[in-house]
Design a protein around this motif. Structure first.
Motif, mmCIF file in Angstrom:
data_model
loop_
_atom_site.group_PDB
_atom_site.id
_atom_site.type_symbol
_atom_site.label_atom_id
_atom_site.label_comp_id
_atom_site.label_asym_id
_atom_site.label_seq_id
_atom_site.Cartn_x
_atom_site.Cartn_y
_atom_site.Cartn_z
ATOM 1 N N LYS A 351 0.852 -1.194 0.000
ATOM 2 C CA LYS A 351 0.000 0.000 0.000
ATOM 3 C C LYS A 351 0.886 1.241 0.000
ATOM 4 O O LYS A 351 1.909 1.287 0.680
ATOM 5 N N THR A 353 1.331 5.602 0.217
ATOM 6 C CA THR A 353 0.797 6.919 0.559
ATOM 7 C C THR A 353 0.673 7.727 -0.732
ATOM 8 O O THR A 353 1.170 7.311 -1.792
ATOM 9 N N LYS A 354 0.050 8.895 -0.653
ATOM 10 C CA LYS A 354 -0.069 9.737 -1.850
ATOM 11 C C LYS A 354 1.315 10.094 -2.384
ATOM 12 O O LYS A 354 1.563 10.031 -3.599
ATOM 13 N N GLU A 355 2.231 10.456 -1.494
ATOM 14 C CA GLU A 355 3.580 10.851 -1.923
ATOM 15 C C GLU A 355 4.329 9.664 -2.548
ATOM 16 O O GLU A 355 5.040 9.815 -3.546
ATOM 17 N N GLN A 356 4.158 8.474 -1.956
ATOM 18 C CA GLN A 356 4.780 7.285 -2.537
ATOM 19 C C GLN A 356 4.176 6.976 -3.906
ATOM 20 O O GLN A 356 4.889 6.568 -4.832
ATOM 21 N N ASP A 408 -6.151 13.114 -3.892
ATOM 22 C CA ASP A 408 -6.718 13.900 -2.790
ATOM 23 C C ASP A 408 -8.230 14.021 -2.915
ATOM 24 O O ASP A 408 -8.971 13.852 -1.946
ATOM 25 N N LYS A 411 -9.921 10.320 -2.807
ATOM 26 C CA LYS A 411 -9.581 9.479 -1.649
ATOM 27 C C LYS A 411 -9.321 8.029 -2.076
ATOM 28 O O LYS A 411 -9.553 7.078 -1.317
ATOM 29 N N ASP A 413 -7.504 4.541 -2.874
ATOM 30 C CA ASP A 413 -6.410 3.755 -2.299
ATOM 31 C C ASP A 413 -5.458 3.362 -3.425
ATOM 32 O O ASP A 413 -5.898 2.985 -4.524
ATOM 33 N N LYS A 450 -7.481 -3.688 3.292
ATOM 34 C CA LYS A 450 -7.252 -2.532 4.176
ATOM 35 C C LYS A 450 -7.396 -2.912 5.639
ATOM 36 O O LYS A 450 -6.867 -2.231 6.524
ATOM 37 N N GLU A 456 6.102 -2.186 7.438
ATOM 38 C CA GLU A 456 6.821 -1.344 6.490
ATOM 39 C C GLU A 456 8.029 -2.075 5.906
ATOM 40 O O GLU A 456 8.791 -2.718 6.639
ATOM 41 N N ALA A 516 9.799 10.159 -0.374
ATOM 42 C CA ALA A 516 8.908 8.986 -0.367
ATOM 43 C C ALA A 516 9.547 7.773 -1.036
ATOM 44 O O ALA A 516 8.987 6.682 -1.014
#
Length: 520
Positions: A351, A353-356, A408, A411, A413, A450, A456, A516
């Motif tokens: 999964k 993040t937005k930055e990743q 953004d 939303k 995933d 989810k 990590e 990221a």
């Protein structure tokens, strides 16, 4: 300087929006190809069996000067050279029969662009008919092309002409709204030139153009799949339980996701009847096969790569059993990045993040393996910006910022799925089972994953689930699958270094996106 309006394409005889059946009949008479035992029309594209990236140019002028990401991928050419070639191609084609397709690129009204594809070969007009959005009778009666794509495979450029690298050329002129193709019979040049046009125009309308496939569920939930050739983009999006919106090129606007095309251009090397049934069954009358070997009974040999690994089938999207006739879906709930990691170190699913997501979108990583390209004798890391660098012709930050904005707002995933190797690199490990990949894709789309516990990754920092229904737990962490754990640690650092080296070329990317990436 030449006025293109005064240079008219006439041809000996012209066939405009001729039916596919008649185009095939004409192609047979002209000796352009033969029927396979499935009824598909099979052709050989000769010397060029794939795109010719060093022969693709964009006219550098006031419209493109400050917008195009000029460099080794986006080569510039002077307008004067374009004009000379245009006149020569027109003179050449006016002695030929011409096959014309008038239609559209873009399935959503506000973003539908009328195009005209003029071809020297009947089978390429058939390709255009199957690949782009076909007009209704009413639309055809009012059709005025905004862009003209001209394909003259039999015309060969003079090598050494200022700026021209070989006999083949693909030139996009945004001011005169013409794409000029010569010296190559590979139909993918037509398709990808039109895609490049959309990738230039759509961001100016706030639309994110994407090299991705897309499908949707019964409740309208939409998923998009980014991935380079060989990662499973077409295979994984063709799902009997979900409607296929499209398999390759889409736009993401405020209303949702829409298909740019009206067909599919599937890579069919090693096509498996059981694992890829939807694609296999789509290869019938009306489908164009490019460079697929036929045996003495005209049966396609999908395992044969004697001509090229890049064997293709082009067919209208309605040849897929479960397709969406509107070519439209709501804003995506799930975004999936596909990579075929031949180093065997990337997690099968993780999964982001937005930055990743923005980092991996800009990176566009996959691997080339031995046999897919001359000179490749061991796994080779390949980075193609935005999962389609040759066609995403603006600066990468333009597309990345649009993606971040869309994530953004929706939303959605985002998951990174490795369809490549586990338990070792190519030659030592094994390819991840397609059945496992489908389970992971389904878990991501349904949202079930989810709810699992995540850990990590120590180098790439992405989140790996500890469990996924239908997938053995040890598979989910790639280090578990290597007998020699220390060898894994060395290999993952080697790949991380390649990511970092590649990312140095992006100077206009914010620091939060840079951070990221891999930590070591």
């Amino acid at each position: 300087m030449t006025n293109l309006k005064s240079a008219k394409l006439k041809g000996k005889n012209t066939y405009v929006n001729t039916s596919v059946a008649e185009l095939i009949e004409l192609a047979v008479k002209r000796g352009e190809g033969v029927f396979s035992d499935t009824g598909a029309f099979a052709v050989s594209t000769g010397k060029y069996t794939g795109r010719s990236p060093k022969d693709r140019f964009i006219v550098r002028d006031s419209i493109t000067e400050d917008k195009i990401n000029w460099g080794k991928v986006n080569l510039s050419i002077k307008e004067e050279i374009f004009d000379v070639l245009y006149n020569e191609v027109v003179e050449y084609l006016n002695k030929k029969d011409l096959f014309i397709f008038n239609g559209f690129v873009g399935s959503l009204g506000n973003y539908k662009i009328p195009i005209r594809v003029t071809c020297e070969y009947a089978y390429q007009a058939m390709f255009a008919n199957q690949m782009f959005v076909r007009p209704t009778k009413d639309e055809l009666s009012k059709h005025i092309p905004e862009f003209n794509i001209i394909s003259a495979p039999g015309f060969k450029a003079k090598k050494g002409m200022d700026g021209i690298n070989s006999e083949a050329f693909i030139i996009i002129n945004f001011t005169k709204k013409v794409v000029l193709i010569g010296g190559t019979s590979y139909s993918g040049e037509i398709k990808k030139s039109v895609f490049s046009i959309m990738n230039f125009l759509m961001p100016q309308k706030g639309v994110l153009p994407m090299h991705c496939s897309a499908n949707k569920g019964e409740k309208g939930d939409t998923t998009i799949f980014f991935g380079l050739s060989g990662t499973g983009k077409t295979t994984l999006s063709a799902d009997l339980d979900r409607k296929l919106i499209g398999d390759d090129e889409h736009g993401w606007c405020n209303d949702g996701v829409f298909n740019f095309e009206g067909g599919c251009y599937a890579k069919v090397i090693r096509l498996d009847k059981e694992k890829e049934r939807e694609i296999y069954n789509a290869i019938k009358f009306g489908t164009l096969l490019e460079n697929v070997a036929l045996d003495e009974n005209r049966k396609p040999d999908y395992n044969c790569a004697s001509v090229t690994e890049n064997t293709r089938a082009a067919y209208p999207i309605n040849y897929i059993e479960n397709f969406d006739s509107d070519g439209f879906g709501k804003e995506p709930n799930t975004i999936i990045f596909l990579t075929a990691d031949a180093f065997g170190v990337m997690p099968p699913i993780s999964k982001l993040t937005k930055e990743q997501a923005m980092y991996h979108f800009i990176s566009g990583y996959t691997s080339k393996v031995p046999g897919t390209e001359r000179g490749v004798s061991e796994p080779k890391a390949t980075f193609s910006t935005c999962f389609g660098e040759p066609f995403m012709i603006l600066k990468p930050s333009v597309y990345a910022k649009l993606l971040g904005k869309k994530i953004d707002e929706s939303k959605a995933d985002v998951y990174l799925i490795n369809t490549g190797w586990i338990g070792g690199s190519y030659g030592e490990g094994q390819r991840i089972k397609l059945s496992y990949t489908r389970k992971m894709v389904n878990a991501a789309i349904s949202g079930k994953i989810k709810n699992e516990e995540f850990v990590e990754h120590p180098v790439f920092k992405v989140l790996m689930p500890k469990n996924c229904e239908g997938v053995p737990g040890e598979v989910l962490n790639p280090r578990n699958m290597w007998k020699n754990k220390e060898a894994y640690d060395v290999k993952v650092l080697e790949l991380a270094k390649r990511f970092k080296e590649n990312f140095k070329r992006f100077e206009d990317v914010s620091q939060d996106i840079v951070m990221a990436g891999p930590s070591k």
